[in-house]
Motif scaffolding. Sequence first.
Motif, short mmCIF file in Angstrom:
data_model
loop_
_atom_site.label_atom_id
_atom_site.label_comp_id
_atom_site.label_asym_id
_atom_site.label_seq_id
_atom_site.Cartn_x
_atom_site.Cartn_y
_atom_site.Cartn_z
N THR A 78 17.04 7.49 64.82
CA THR A 78 17.01 8.47 63.73
C THR A 78 18.32 9.22 63.59
O THR A 78 18.74 9.55 62.46
N ASN A 79 19.00 9.48 64.71
CA ASN A 79 20.18 10.35 64.69
C ASN A 79 21.45 9.62 65.11
O ASN A 79 22.41 10.24 65.57
N TYR A 80 21.48 8.32 64.91
CA TYR A 80 22.59 7.50 65.40
C TYR A 80 23.95 7.97 64.89
O TYR A 80 24.93 8.03 65.64
N GLU A 81 24.03 8.32 63.61
CA GLU A 81 25.33 8.69 63.02
C GLU A 81 25.93 9.90 63.71
O GLU A 81 27.16 9.98 63.89
N VAL A 82 25.11 10.86 64.09
CA VAL A 82 25.62 12.05 64.80
C VAL A 82 25.92 11.70 66.25
O VAL A 82 26.96 12.07 66.80
N SER A 124 13.95 25.16 64.55
CA SER A 124 14.08 26.24 63.58
C SER A 124 14.87 25.83 62.34
O SER A 124 14.82 26.49 61.31
N GLY A 125 15.66 24.74 62.48
CA GLY A 125 16.43 24.27 61.34
C GLY A 125 17.69 25.06 61.09
O GLY A 125 18.26 25.00 59.99
N ASN A 126 18.16 25.81 62.10
CA ASN A 126 19.35 26.64 61.92
C ASN A 126 20.65 25.86 62.07
O ASN A 126 21.73 26.44 61.93
N SER A 127 20.58 24.60 62.42
CA SER A 127 21.79 23.80 62.54
C SER A 127 21.46 22.34 62.27
O SER A 127 20.30 21.94 62.29
N GLN A 128 22.50 21.56 62.04
CA GLN A 128 22.31 20.13 61.81
C GLN A 128 22.85 19.34 63.00
O GLN A 128 22.09 18.77 63.78
N TYR A 129 24.15 19.34 63.18
CA TYR A 129 24.76 18.55 64.23
C TYR A 129 24.45 19.10 65.62
O TYR A 129 24.09 18.36 66.53
N ALA A 130 24.60 20.42 65.79
CA ALA A 130 24.35 21.03 67.10
C ALA A 130 22.91 20.78 67.55
O ALA A 130 22.66 20.52 68.72
N GLY A 131 21.97 20.87 66.62
CA GLY A 131 20.58 20.66 66.98
C GLY A 131 20.33 19.28 67.55
O GLY A 131 19.57 19.12 68.51
#
Length: 426
Positions: free
Chosen positions: A197-201, A156-163
């Motif tokens: 793709t999400n290594y930094e998080v 849904s795109g409602n969060s960045q880190y939590a997602g």
Amino acid sequence: MKRFTTIIFFLALGMAYIMGQDLISIVGKSPYPEGTKVFFEGYEGFQKVDLGSIRTTANGDIDYFVSYHGYCLMSAESLPSIPLILEYDPTCIEWDSIPSFPCDQENGFYYKILPALASLDTAIIRFQASQDSLEKVSLWNSMGKAAEDIRGELMSGNSQYAGVLLEAQLLVLEAALLETTEDLAGHKAKITTFVETNYEVLYHSDALIGLAVAYTGMNKRFFQNPASMQQVQVYDVVEWLKLLGSKMGDREVIEFFLIHFAGEGASDIVFSLLEKYTDVVMCEQYVGANIRPPHMPYTFNVFSGPELKRVYPLDQFHGISKILAIYSPQCPASLAAVTALFGFMSENQIRMPVILVPESEMQGEQAELIKRHAPFGMQTGMKTGGGLITGAGVKQLPAFIMLDERNLLKGIYYDMKELQLELKGE
């Protein structure tokens, strides 16, 4: 009546890249009783990071500052841990049966989806334990639908880190829903792409650990032959080295998998990794200066039994060969090698005394790992084994010292394959 706790995190995102990581202030009412010591723990790759602690005041207040940004656990002894995402300011937490976050999109979204993930996890456990074919079909369909619904929420795109963190947990759970080796290969590819793709998080969370464990754990359902399992597990470690070695360093990646497989009792995989990556994980800070003369027998007390309360002189083991198993908290590979040795000797029914030689005191998870694999292991009577290590001329770890029937130095083994062959020939 609700208890209200406000935890405020100050983060100036616009200045983050100019001035570095800003302090995050955690203030307000503690979720723990007054006077309780509250600990904070973060993550850097596969490593846990101690972020300090603070004691709640008489009023139950807390005032804490940290420069760490990412996923952390707030915990107190014998009380539940509270996950928090330290990214945005402010975070307002209202405590009831579960926390709510009226003004923090990341933590609010995270806790909104967590119950659905917990329900999926419960359904998977029921599915795996069920002997009823009709129930298994029903659970299978409901699990697939639940996973689709959760992923729809995450997209849904409602969060960045939590997602990202929630997607990582979903990928771990979905590993239990695979049916074929083709599914296995596809899910592994999905995980590696997701990590890249999400290594930094993921780097500042425990999700990286969960994904790595799930990645290798999936193999157990599809490879029953020990030789095949060993081959595929080592291959998977190679894949993770390709994925993270250039970012985190080969050593950290290999050390993680060594300790992980040692904890699972997979001694054959540990020895294979040690043989393949000796140059990567060996520790070279141990060099003997004054080596004991070869004609002078070793002599020291040996402690054994629960809490190491029984004391024997080494001479009591006269007439049989024995192994001195050396390990150090500064050398995870040595810890993995020692725990794997116990597994190897048990699997091959090798009867030979193994005396533990800790280079210094072991604590926490390292100490627990040793206790699980050598619960009443014999240990040298020295406060630390440093003197024995240098006295024998040990030049690196992992290493094992072999003493002969007269307690004379028989050999020092750095090559795990050579040690295995020696033991099988005894």
